[in-house]
Design a protein around this motif. Structure first.
Motif, mmCIF file in Angstrom:
data_model
loop_
_atom_site.group_PDB
_atom_site.id
_atom_site.type_symbol
_atom_site.label_atom_id
_atom_site.label_comp_id
_atom_site.label_asym_id
_atom_site.label_seq_id
_atom_site.Cartn_x
_atom_site.Cartn_y
_atom_site.Cartn_z
ATOM 1 N N ARG A 189 10.381 6.769 -0.058
ATOM 2 C CA ARG A 189 10.347 7.658 1.116
ATOM 3 C C ARG A 189 8.988 7.574 1.801
ATOM 4 N NH1 ARG A 189 12.969 11.026 -2.326
ATOM 5 N NH2 ARG A 189 11.110 12.257 -2.730
ATOM 6 N N ALA A 190 7.913 7.544 1.012
ATOM 7 C CA ALA A 190 6.563 7.467 1.585
ATOM 8 C C ALA A 190 6.372 6.166 2.356
ATOM 9 C CB ALA A 190 5.519 7.594 0.479
ATOM 10 N N THR A 191 6.944 5.096 1.842
ATOM 11 C CA THR A 191 6.836 3.813 2.531
ATOM 12 C C THR A 191 7.680 3.800 3.804
ATOM 13 O OG1 THR A 191 6.429 2.671 0.449
ATOM 14 C CG2 THR A 191 7.175 1.326 2.286
ATOM 15 N N LEU A 192 8.906 4.283 3.693
ATOM 16 C CA LEU A 192 9.795 4.261 4.858
ATOM 17 C C LEU A 192 9.355 5.216 5.960
ATOM 18 C CD1 LEU A 192 13.283 4.033 3.124
ATOM 19 C CD2 LEU A 192 12.108 2.253 4.425
ATOM 20 N N LYS A 193 8.970 6.443 5.587
ATOM 21 C CA LYS A 193 8.627 7.449 6.597
ATOM 22 C C LYS A 193 7.232 7.258 7.179
ATOM 23 C CE LYS A 193 11.572 11.250 5.060
ATOM 24 N NZ LYS A 193 11.585 12.642 4.602
#
Length: 147
Positions: free
Chosen positions: A85-89
């Motif tokens: 999630r941290a990478t995508l967002k």
């Protein structure tokens, strides 16, 4: 002295000086690159950081208990989901840790504006950093997390 001899001597001197400057520039090691946000060192030439003593997970847990902290724990699949999630967002790089403690509240936190991340790899603290609490809440909410 004829004009062609003066021109030839000037060209020879210019070529010799340029060759000497080029030789000196290639033989000197490149120094660090100083930028507005800090200094970048190449090839491990930077200042040597003193070795940090390993703090184990049990020491981290006792420190958390001493400051009466509330925390979120990430490990295994839950940690992988958080990192994705941290990478995508937000485009954040992977943490490369086995377990992650996120201190959301303690005796020392100011107004709950920041959270403290403590990442452990091989039962030893490998990374510590902080984030704005609002950004953490945005990253922490995901399917099946209930954080």
């Amino acid at each position: 002295m004829p004009t062609w001899a003066k021109v030839s001597a000037g060209l020879a001197l210019a070529i010799a000086l340029l060759g000497f400057a080029g030789l000196k520039a290639t033989s000197m090691k490149s120094g660090p690159l100083v930028q507005a946000h800090g200094t970048t060192y190449y090839g491990g030439d930077g200042p040597k950081a003193p070795p940090v003593p390993c703090k184990s997970e049990s020491e981290i847990r006792s420190a958390i208990a001493r400051v009466h902290a509330k925390y979120d724990f990430y490990g295994g699949a839950r940690l992988k989901a958080f990192e994705q999630r941290a990478t995508l967002k937000k485009g954040l790089p992977p943490l490369r840790v086995d377990t992650l403690y996120v201190i959301t509240e303690d005796d020392q936190m100011r107004d709950g504006e920041m959270v403290l991340f403590i990442g452990l790899a091989s039962n030893c603290v490998s990374t510590v950093f902080s984030f704005p609490a609002q950004l953490y809440r945005e990253l922490a909410t995901g399917p099946g997390d209930g954080v």
